[in-house]
Motif scaffolding. Sequence first.
Motif, PDB file in Angstrom:
ATOM      1  N   LEU A   1      -7.048 -79.545   7.264  1.00  0.00           N
ATOM      2  CA  LEU A   1      -7.830 -79.959   6.112  1.00  0.00           C
ATOM      3  C   LEU A   1      -7.749 -78.862   5.063  1.00  0.00           C
ATOM      4  CD1 LEU A   1     -11.017 -81.530   7.686  1.00  0.00           C
ATOM      5  CD2 LEU A   1      -9.135 -82.690   6.559  1.00  0.00           C
ATOM      6  N   PRO A   2      -7.775 -79.237   3.791  1.00  0.00           N
ATOM      7  CA  PRO A   2      -7.719 -78.225   2.746  1.00  0.00           C
ATOM      8  C   PRO A   2      -9.005 -77.391   2.735  1.00  0.00           C
ATOM      9  CG  PRO A   2      -8.008 -80.417   1.819  1.00  0.00           C
ATOM     10  CD  PRO A   2      -7.801 -80.587   3.282  1.00  0.00           C
ATOM     11  N   PRO A   3      -8.950 -76.242   2.051  1.00  0.00           N
ATOM     12  CA  PRO A   3     -10.146 -75.405   1.993  1.00  0.00           C
ATOM     13  C   PRO A   3     -11.274 -76.113   1.239  1.00  0.00           C
ATOM     14  CG  PRO A   3      -8.479 -74.643   0.458  1.00  0.00           C
ATOM     15  CD  PRO A   3      -7.851 -75.732   1.279  1.00  0.00           C
ATOM     16  N   VAL A   4     -12.482 -75.664   1.481  1.00  0.00           N
ATOM     17  CA  VAL A   4     -13.652 -76.236   0.826  1.00  0.00           C
ATOM     18  C   VAL A   4     -14.163 -75.254  -0.214  1.00  0.00           C
ATOM     19  CG1 VAL A   4     -16.001 -77.090   1.131  1.00  0.00           C
ATOM     20  CG2 VAL A   4     -14.305 -77.438   2.926  1.00  0.00           C
ATOM     21  N   THR A   5     -14.369 -75.737  -1.432  1.00  0.00           N
ATOM     22  CA  THR A   5     -15.016 -74.967  -2.474  1.00  0.00           C
ATOM     23  C   THR A   5     -16.423 -75.533  -2.595  1.00  0.00           C
ATOM     24  OG1 THR A   5     -12.916 -74.669  -3.640  1.00  0.00           O
ATOM     25  CG2 THR A   5     -14.931 -74.271  -4.900  1.00  0.00           C
TER      26      THR A   5
ATOM     27  N   GLU B   1      -6.096 -80.340 -10.023  1.00  0.00           N
ATOM     28  CA  GLU B   1      -6.563 -81.525 -10.747  1.00  0.00           C
ATOM     29  C   GLU B   1      -7.782 -82.147 -10.071  1.00  0.00           C
ATOM     30  OE1 GLU B   1      -3.017 -83.096  -8.273  1.00  0.00           O
ATOM     31  OE2 GLU B   1      -3.569 -81.257  -9.280  1.00  0.00           O
ATOM     32  N   PHE B   2      -7.863 -82.050  -8.740  1.00  0.00           N
ATOM     33  CA  PHE B   2      -9.028 -82.580  -8.035  1.00  0.00           C
ATOM     34  C   PHE B   2     -10.228 -81.654  -8.206  1.00  0.00           C
ATOM     35  CE2 PHE B   2      -5.748 -84.564  -5.068  1.00  0.00           C
ATOM     36  CZ  PHE B   2      -5.699 -85.730  -5.812  1.00  0.00           C
ATOM     37  N   LEU B   3      -9.973 -80.345  -8.141  1.00  0.00           N
ATOM     38  CA  LEU B   3     -11.057 -79.391  -8.364  1.00  0.00           C
ATOM     39  C   LEU B   3     -11.644 -79.587  -9.761  1.00  0.00           C
ATOM     40  CD1 LEU B   3      -9.524 -76.118  -6.878  1.00  0.00           C
ATOM     41  CD2 LEU B   3     -11.558 -77.290  -6.052  1.00  0.00           C
ATOM     42  N   GLY B   4     -10.774 -79.667 -10.758  1.00  0.00           N
ATOM     43  CA  GLY B   4     -11.237 -79.808 -12.137  1.00  0.00           C
ATOM     44  C   GLY B   4     -12.034 -81.073 -12.364  1.00  0.00           C
ATOM     45  N   ALA B   5     -11.543 -82.200 -11.857  1.00  0.00           N
ATOM     46  CA  ALA B   5     -12.251 -83.470 -12.042  1.00  0.00           C
ATOM     47  C   ALA B   5     -13.608 -83.448 -11.347  1.00  0.00           C
ATOM     48  CB  ALA B   5     -11.408 -84.629 -11.510  1.00  0.00           C
ATOM     49  N   SER B   6     -13.667 -82.884 -10.156  1.00  0.00           N
ATOM     50  CA  SER B   6     -14.926 -82.834  -9.426  1.00  0.00           C
ATOM     51  C   SER B   6     -15.924 -81.901 -10.098  1.00  0.00           C
ATOM     52  CB  SER B   6     -14.683 -82.419  -7.978  1.00  0.00           C
ATOM     53  OG  SER B   6     -15.868 -82.546  -7.241  1.00  0.00           O
TER      54      SER B   6
ATOM     55  N   THR C   1     -22.377 -72.478 -16.631  1.00  0.00           N
ATOM     56  CA  THR C   1     -21.793 -72.003 -17.890  1.00  0.00           C
ATOM     57  C   THR C   1     -20.312 -72.376 -17.975  1.00  0.00           C
ATOM     58  OG1 THR C   1     -21.065 -69.868 -17.022  1.00  0.00           O
ATOM     59  CG2 THR C   1     -23.356 -70.003 -17.824  1.00  0.00           C
ATOM     60  N   PRO C   2     -19.746 -72.370 -19.181  1.00  0.00           N
ATOM     61  CA  PRO C   2     -18.313 -72.642 -19.311  1.00  0.00           C
ATOM     62  C   PRO C   2     -17.461 -71.669 -18.486  1.00  0.00           C
ATOM     63  CG  PRO C   2     -19.363 -72.847 -21.450  1.00  0.00           C
ATOM     64  CD  PRO C   2     -20.404 -72.300 -20.505  1.00  0.00           C
ATOM     65  N   ALA C   3     -17.835 -70.397 -18.453  1.00  0.00           N
ATOM     66  CA  ALA C   3     -17.067 -69.422 -17.666  1.00  0.00           C
ATOM     67  C   ALA C   3     -17.150 -69.749 -16.171  1.00  0.00           C
ATOM     68  CB  ALA C   3     -17.584 -68.011 -17.925  1.00  0.00           C
ATOM     69  N   GLU C   4     -18.323 -70.188 -15.708  1.00  0.00           N
ATOM     70  CA  GLU C   4     -18.475 -70.559 -14.297  1.00  0.00           C
ATOM     71  C   GLU C   4     -17.657 -71.810 -13.971  1.00  0.00           C
ATOM     72  OE1 GLU C   4     -22.917 -68.785 -13.351  1.00  0.00           O
ATOM     73  OE2 GLU C   4     -22.756 -70.735 -14.336  1.00  0.00           O
TER      74      GLU C   4
ATOM     75  N   ALA D   1     -10.788 -73.032 -10.672  1.00  0.00           N
ATOM     76  CA  ALA D   1      -9.734 -72.198 -10.072  1.00  0.00           C
ATOM     77  C   ALA D   1      -9.967 -72.018  -8.569  1.00  0.00           C
ATOM     78  CB  ALA D   1      -9.687 -70.841 -10.766  1.00  0.00           C
ATOM     79  N   GLY D   2     -11.039 -72.624  -8.043  1.00  0.00           N
ATOM     80  CA  GLY D   2     -11.324 -72.524  -6.618  1.00  0.00           C
ATOM     81  C   GLY D   2     -12.136 -71.296  -6.234  1.00  0.00           C
ATOM     82  N   ARG D   3     -12.668 -70.609  -7.241  1.00  0.00           N
ATOM     83  CA  ARG D   3     -13.502 -69.429  -6.989  1.00  0.00           C
ATOM     84  C   ARG D   3     -14.953 -69.780  -7.310  1.00  0.00           C
ATOM     85  NH1 ARG D   3      -8.936 -67.557  -9.705  1.00  0.00           N
ATOM     86  NH2 ARG D   3     -10.056 -67.570 -11.685  1.00  0.00           N
ATOM     87  N   VAL D   4     -15.867 -69.317  -6.481  1.00  0.00           N
ATOM     88  CA  VAL D   4     -17.285 -69.620  -6.680  1.00  0.00           C
ATOM     89  C   VAL D   4     -18.005 -68.367  -7.175  1.00  0.00           C
ATOM     90  CG1 VAL D   4     -19.409 -70.436  -5.603  1.00  0.00           C
ATOM     91  CG2 VAL D   4     -17.208 -71.336  -4.840  1.00  0.00           C
ATOM     92  N   PRO D   5     -18.541 -68.405  -8.403  1.00  0.00           N
ATOM     93  CA  PRO D   5     -19.315 -67.261  -8.890  1.00  0.00           C
ATOM     94  C   PRO D   5     -20.519 -67.007  -7.980  1.00  0.00           C
ATOM     95  CG  PRO D   5     -18.778 -68.766 -10.684  1.00  0.00           C
ATOM     96  CD  PRO D   5     -18.408 -69.459  -9.408  1.00  0.00           C
ATOM     97  N   ALA D   6     -20.877 -65.750  -7.836  1.00  0.00           N
ATOM     98  CA  ALA D   6     -21.966 -65.369  -6.915  1.00  0.00           C
ATOM     99  C   ALA D   6     -23.249 -66.140  -7.208  1.00  0.00           C
ATOM    100  CB  ALA D   6     -22.215 -63.863  -6.999  1.00  0.00           C
ATOM    101  N   ARG D   7     -23.565 -66.364  -8.468  1.00  0.00           N
ATOM    102  CA  ARG D   7     -24.795 -67.070  -8.846  1.00  0.00           C
ATOM    103  C   ARG D   7     -24.830 -68.495  -8.316  1.00  0.00           C
ATOM    104  NH1 ARG D   7     -27.516 -69.766 -13.403  1.00  0.00           N
ATOM    105  NH2 ARG D   7     -25.561 -70.660 -14.121  1.00  0.00           N
TER     106      ARG D   7
END
Length: 143
Positions: free
Chosen positions: A77-81, A105-110, A120-123, A129-135
């Motif tokens: 299974l693919p990684p989970v974000t 494309e799936f990350l972005g749409a979701s 925020t836009p930066a978050e 990009a598959g990275r989760v900000p600490a907040r």
Amino acid sequence: MTERSAARTAYEAYGDATDGKNFLGDPMPEWHDLPEPIRRAWAQAAAAILAHASYLLMDEGAARHLRELAEDERNPLPPVTRWRCPEPHEHGPAAAFGIHSSRREFLGASVDRNACEHITPAERIELKAGRVPARLAVPDGDQ
């Protein structure tokens, strides 16, 4: 985890929950000792659960991608974000979201569909990009 290994995981979890007994109270055989039709039935049940969960957690395109991966036992299974909004919402705490895909494309749409106004836009860029900000990180053990 593939569809087949998800089936075995479910079978073993059933055994853990029933102290290794089947529905008749008899000892459950080991996975490899089950007849192939029974293993296929567990695989079909696991696939249904994976498909249902995928529809709850992501868009239909990502769900289709997950089902395609599950059909081939060689693919994990693919990684989970996972993320959630840390701000309170009027209806209660914000739900946690999980995206089972490494395809942008799936990350972005979701992210576009599930991120609330507190993200925020930066978050959003980081999530896409598959990275989760600490907040926005979901604490271990939280669903």
